[in-house]
Design an enzyme around this catalytic site. Structure first.
Site, PDB file in Angstrom:
ATOM      1  N   LEU A 161      37.637  46.599  33.711  1.00 19.01           N
ATOM      2  CA  LEU A 161      38.688  45.702  33.214  1.00 19.01           C
ATOM      3  C   LEU A 161      38.939  44.587  34.213  1.00 19.01           C
ATOM      4  O   LEU A 161      39.133  44.843  35.396  1.00 19.01           O
ATOM      5  CB  LEU A 161      40.000  46.454  33.010  1.00 19.01           C
ATOM      6  CG  LEU A 161      40.018  47.634  32.068  1.00 19.01           C
ATOM      7  CD1 LEU A 161      41.466  48.005  31.742  1.00 19.01           C
ATOM      8  CD2 LEU A 161      39.233  47.339  30.809  1.00 19.01           C
ATOM      9  N   GLU A 162      38.933  43.354  33.713  1.00 20.14           N
ATOM     10  CA  GLU A 162      39.302  42.239  34.567  1.00 20.14           C
ATOM     11  C   GLU A 162      40.458  41.477  33.925  1.00 20.14           C
ATOM     12  O   GLU A 162      40.755  40.340  34.274  1.00 20.14           O
ATOM     13  CB  GLU A 162      38.072  41.356  34.838  1.00 20.14           C
ATOM     14  CG  GLU A 162      36.937  42.255  35.328  1.00 20.14           C
ATOM     15  CD  GLU A 162      36.019  41.675  36.353  1.00 20.14           C
ATOM     16  OE1 GLU A 162      36.200  40.527  36.738  1.00 20.14           O
ATOM     17  OE2 GLU A 162      35.096  42.400  36.779  1.00 20.14           O
ATOM     18  N   ASN A 163      41.075  42.133  32.976  1.00 21.28           N
ATOM     19  CA  ASN A 163      42.256  41.621  32.298  1.00 21.28           C
ATOM     20  C   ASN A 163      42.934  42.848  31.701  1.00 21.28           C
ATOM     21  O   ASN A 163      42.267  43.759  31.237  1.00 21.28           O
ATOM     22  CB  ASN A 163      41.832  40.639  31.185  1.00 21.28           C
ATOM     23  CG  ASN A 163      42.983  39.812  30.652  1.00 21.28           C
ATOM     24  OD1 ASN A 163      44.134  39.983  31.047  1.00 21.28           O
ATOM     25  ND2 ASN A 163      42.669  38.914  29.726  1.00 21.28           N
ATOM     26  N   ASP A 380      37.171  36.593  38.898  1.00 18.05           N
ATOM     27  CA  ASP A 380      35.754  36.825  38.721  1.00 18.05           C
ATOM     28  C   ASP A 380      35.043  35.550  38.319  1.00 18.05           C
ATOM     29  O   ASP A 380      35.090  35.134  37.189  1.00 18.05           O
ATOM     30  CB  ASP A 380      35.547  37.889  37.652  1.00 18.05           C
ATOM     31  CG  ASP A 380      34.123  38.393  37.641  1.00 18.05           C
ATOM     32  OD1 ASP A 380      33.904  39.464  37.118  1.00 18.05           O
ATOM     33  OD2 ASP A 380      33.246  37.683  38.145  1.00 18.05           O
ATOM     34  N   ARG A 383      31.487  36.657  36.165  1.00 14.11           N
ATOM     35  CA  ARG A 383      31.534  37.142  34.791  1.00 14.11           C
ATOM     36  C   ARG A 383      31.715  35.973  33.828  1.00 14.11           C
ATOM     37  O   ARG A 383      31.441  36.064  32.663  1.00 14.11           O
ATOM     38  CB  ARG A 383      32.685  38.133  34.623  1.00 14.11           C
ATOM     39  CG  ARG A 383      32.518  39.384  35.434  1.00 14.11           C
ATOM     40  CD  ARG A 383      31.499  40.316  34.799  1.00 14.11           C
ATOM     41  NE  ARG A 383      30.890  41.181  35.786  1.00 14.11           N
ATOM     42  CZ  ARG A 383      31.475  42.236  36.310  1.00 14.11           C
ATOM     43  NH1 ARG A 383      32.669  42.572  35.944  1.00 14.11           N
ATOM     44  NH2 ARG A 383      30.855  42.952  37.190  1.00 14.11           N
TER      45      ARG A 383
END
Ligand SMILES: *[C@@H]1O[C@H](CO)[C@@H](O)[C@H](O)[C@H]1NC(C)=O
Ligand SMILES: *[C@@H]1O[C@H](CO)[C@@H](O)[C@H](O)[C@H]1NC(C)=O
Ligand SMILES: *[C@@H]1O[C@H](CO)[C@@H](O)[C@H](O)[C@H]1NC(C)=O
Length: 399
Positions: A161-163, A380, A383
């Protein structure tokens, strides 16, 4: 005639297994995990990656969102297939061929291009997603669910997860395992995570303390705590990750990987392979039982960077075959003795370009404070390089 029978059994089962590709082994200290799926198939087709002996784990990205309202998900794989419509069945034979060659393939959840934050409001949503995930990518066979990769059954789940936030991910993982059990499915499903190196982690903090991870691919890039091109390790916080898993991790034997960009165009804190070697050796010296290898973002960048993955595998194999740590990490058994790698090594590249200034100015780690949590959406660079229509730099405009 016990001896001949024993010998025959050895020839047929174990000896044959040794002659063919080695089976995947999570306990090794020299595994390479390399992400695939977010750039063009014309650059690195999956079938090509399957033949690459340097790679052991392939997280496929990404399922970027779950929509509880309509029990659907957003799936994206750039131009590799029509993931939006779950129409990637052409990859079924390649996935199975990768697995036959001893690799594991994981479905990765999240990524840097999540349109909306990932959030399970409650256990019910987590369990509903788990069923969808199990039937879509793992061993499930609900006829109402389209399987994007056809009959191919992936080997586990990667949480990247980047959010959003990772509350209820423990319940999600438990529900995947429960779905397998009730389906009579004996397959081992691996669970990995790819946290930012920042402590506390901006999105995965809850999961880090509630999910039993087999491995964490810690992203030592795009953050203050990332790798340094001069091998200044004062901000390198592998120790903090080791301590976190020992104190708060569900699985104390979680393998920890050094996550690195595979190419200077793919994220800040790219380092040349001789510098990465210093990090590997220093980490191995202190944490030989926790150290699992290197994660690279991503397959496309590595190929464009003089097969960086091959350089890394060679360094890893050499470094971890030396007697490792003694003091810091003794209680555990020594890691498996690595076998001699079978690839032919390229000379290690020593003159690759350093990370470019433009990328470094786009990130948020130019401040003095180490380990600052990075605001979501800024964390990021790489990504955001996702290029579904072949515009490899489109993501940068968002900075
Ligand atoms: C489900 O809901 C999301 C968010 O509203 C939407 O983007 C998506 O297209 C919907 N999917 C289906 C299959 O209806
Ligand atoms: C290894 O341990 C030494 C001694 O405690 C420490 O100074 C060093 O920073 C550690 N290195 C890493 C990479 O953790
Ligand atoms: C990174 O990849 C690009 C192609 O996308 C290539 O031109 C460049 O040389 C690579 N950088 C390094 C350091 O290898």
């Amino acid at each position: 005639m016990p001896r001949p029978i024993f010998f025959a059994a050895c020839s047929i089962i174990s000896c044959l297994a040794l002659l063919t590709s080695a089976a995947f082994d999570m306990s090794r200290p020299d595994n390479v995990a390399m992400y695939w799926g977010q750039k063009s198939k014309s650059s690195v087709p999956l079938a090509e990656l399957c033949k690459n002996p340097n790679v052991n784990i392939i997280p496929i990205g990404f399922v970027s969102n779950y929509f509880p309202d309509n029990s659907s998900m957003k799936f994206n794989m750039a131009d590799n297939c029509d993931a939006e419509h779950f129409a990637c069945q052409a990859l079924e034979p390649d996935i199975e061929s990768c697995q036959q060659q001893g690799k594991i393939l994981l479905i990765s959840l999240g990524g840097g291009d999540q349109p909306t934050p990932w959030q399970f409001a409650d256990k019910g949503q987590a369990e509903a997603f788990a069923k969808l995930l199990y039937n879509s990518f793992l061993g499930g066979n609900d006829p109402k669910v389209t399987r994007p990769f056809g009959k191919a059954v992936l080997d586990g789940i990667d949480i990247d997860l980047e959010n959003g936030q990772s509350d209820h991910f423990d319940e999600m993982v438990a529900a995947v395992q429960a779905a397998a059990k009730s389906n009579g499915d004996q397959k081992k499903y691996w669970v990995t995570g790819a946290p930012q190196c920042a402590r506390p982690e901006p999105h995965l903090e809850t999961a880090l303390k509630t999910v039993s991870f087999d491995a964490l691919f810690v992203q030592f890039y795009n953050n203050d705590c990332g790798l340094d091109s001069h091998a200044d390790m004062s901000r390198f916080n592998f120790a903090a990750w080791h301590d976190l898993m020992q104190s708060s991790g569900v699985n104390k034997a979680t393998k920890l990987y050094i996550g690195a960009p595979a190419n200077s165009s793919e994220g800040s804190h790219y380092v040349d392979s001789p510098v990465l070697q210093k990090y590997i050796e220093a980490t191995w010296a202190n944490y030989s039982s926790a150290f699992g290898g290197v994660m690279l973002w991503d397959a496309y960048g590595a190929k464009a960077n003089n097969n960086y993955d091959q350089q890394v595998k060679k360094i890893l194999s050499a470094a971890t075959s030396k007697a490792g740590a003694t003091a810091a990490d003794m209680p555990d058994a020594a890691p498996d003795t690595p076998t001699t790698p079978t690839f032919s090594a390229l000379p290690v590249d020593t003159d690759s370009a350093e990370a470019t200034g433009s990328l470094n100015t786009a990130e948020s780690d130019s401040t003095a404070s180490p380990d600052t949590s990075v605001p979501s959406g800024m964390s990021d660079v790489l990504r955001r390089y996702r290029s579904p229509q072949g515009h490899p730099h489109e993501g940068l405009a968002r900075f």
